[in-house]
Design an enzyme around this catalytic site. Sequence first.
Site, mmCIF file in Angstrom:
data_model
loop_
_atom_site.group_PDB
_atom_site.id
_atom_site.type_symbol
_atom_site.label_atom_id
_atom_site.label_comp_id
_atom_site.label_asym_id
_atom_site.label_seq_id
_atom_site.Cartn_x
_atom_site.Cartn_y
_atom_site.Cartn_z
ATOM 1 N N GLY A 12 3.319 1.306 5.430
ATOM 2 C CA GLY A 12 2.866 -0.236 5.731
ATOM 3 C C GLY A 12 3.385 -1.102 7.089
ATOM 4 N N THR A 13 3.899 0.109 8.600
ATOM 5 C CA THR A 13 4.453 -0.079 9.833
ATOM 6 C C THR A 13 2.990 -0.381 10.565
ATOM 7 O OG1 THR A 13 4.628 1.572 10.531
ATOM 8 C CG2 THR A 13 6.510 0.738 9.453
ATOM 9 N N ASN A 14 2.244 0.290 10.310
ATOM 10 C CA ASN A 14 1.006 -0.139 11.254
ATOM 11 C C ASN A 14 0.660 -1.531 10.957
ATOM 12 O OD1 ASN A 14 0.487 2.172 13.423
ATOM 13 N ND2 ASN A 14 1.307 3.339 11.104
ATOM 14 N N MET A 90 -4.216 7.547 2.911
ATOM 15 C CA MET A 90 -4.461 8.738 1.790
ATOM 16 C C MET A 90 -5.116 9.303 1.547
ATOM 17 S SD MET A 90 -1.034 9.541 3.919
ATOM 18 C CE MET A 90 -1.471 11.173 3.900
ATOM 19 N N LEU A 93 -12.242 9.032 2.911
ATOM 20 C CA LEU A 93 -13.281 8.120 2.344
ATOM 21 C C LEU A 93 -14.972 9.613 2.791
ATOM 22 C CD1 LEU A 93 -12.448 4.909 3.688
ATOM 23 C CD2 LEU A 93 -12.639 4.656 1.135
ATOM 24 N N ASN A 107 -9.267 4.152 12.233
ATOM 25 C CA ASN A 107 -8.332 5.133 11.692
ATOM 26 C C ASN A 107 -7.625 5.415 13.017
ATOM 27 O OD1 ASN A 107 -6.333 5.958 9.369
ATOM 28 N ND2 ASN A 107 -7.343 8.581 10.263
ATOM 29 N N HIS A 109 -4.803 8.441 13.982
ATOM 30 C CA HIS A 109 -4.128 9.342 12.950
ATOM 31 C C HIS A 109 -2.490 9.757 13.925
ATOM 32 C CE1 HIS A 109 -4.775 13.673 11.819
ATOM 33 N NE2 HIS A 109 -3.758 14.120 13.325
#
Length: 219
Positions: A12-14, A90, A93, A107, A109
Site C-alpha cells: 500500500g505505498t501508493n 491483484m 474486475l 488503476n 500499472h
Amino acid sequence: MLNLAVFISGSGTNLQSIIDGTENGAIDARVALVVSNEPEAYGLVRAKNHDIPTAAVNHRDYKTREEFENALIDALSPHSVDLICLAGFMRVLTPHFLNRYSRKVINIHPALLPSFPGTQGQQDAFDYGVRFTGCTVHFVDDGVDTGPIIIQAVVPVLPDDTKDTLQKRILAQEHIIYPQAIQYIAQGRAEIAGRKVVVRDASPEEFAAVNPPAEILDD
Ligand code: GRF
C-alpha cells in the site's frame, strides 16, 4: 469533495501517497474506504493509522468472481464513493463490477502501456531489455490494462539495474503521478474522449518525462 475508495492487495505505498495527498492538500478528495482482498495486507494498517474505514473482502471466501464482486459492491455501498482507485489490487474486475462504476475506476500499472500489460509488467519490461520503462495511470475498461491513459511517467533502465532497483525507481514515480491523476479528476479536468483522456488546461511541460506535466511537483 470527491470520495475515494482505494483497493489494495499488499503493502500500500501508493495508498499512502494518496492518503498523504488528501491530507496535504495536493488532492481535493478524501479516502472514504480502503478495501483489500488480502486480510493481512499492510495497507489496511496504513488506513487504520489514518482512521480510514477498511473492508477485507477475501476472494478465497467466494465461489465465483461474481459473488466476490457482489461483496465488493456491498462493502462500497454505504460510502457514496465517487472514484475507485486500484493501487496494487491483484484481482481482475469483470464487467459485472465495472458496469456499475462506469468511468469511475482507475488503476496504476508499473510499465508504459500498452507495452507490458498484466501482473508481470515490470519484470517483462526488464527481461525484454527496454532502455526506458515507467508507469501509467489509466481508466479501467473490460480489458487487462487497456483503458484510456490519464498520465504516464518515464524512467530509464540503467546498466547495473536489478529488478529491485528498477522497481524502486518506478515506484517513486508512481507516488507522484497517481495523486496527480486523482487531482485531475477531482478538479473535473480529465475527460474521456474515445480512446484518449483529455486533461484540460494542463500547464506547459516542465517535467519532460511526465505527460501531462505533474503540477503536484510544483508544491
Ligand atoms: C505497484 O507497483 C503498482 O503499480 C502495482 O503493484 C504495486 C503496488 O505497490 N500494480 P503498493 O502496494 O502500492 O506499494
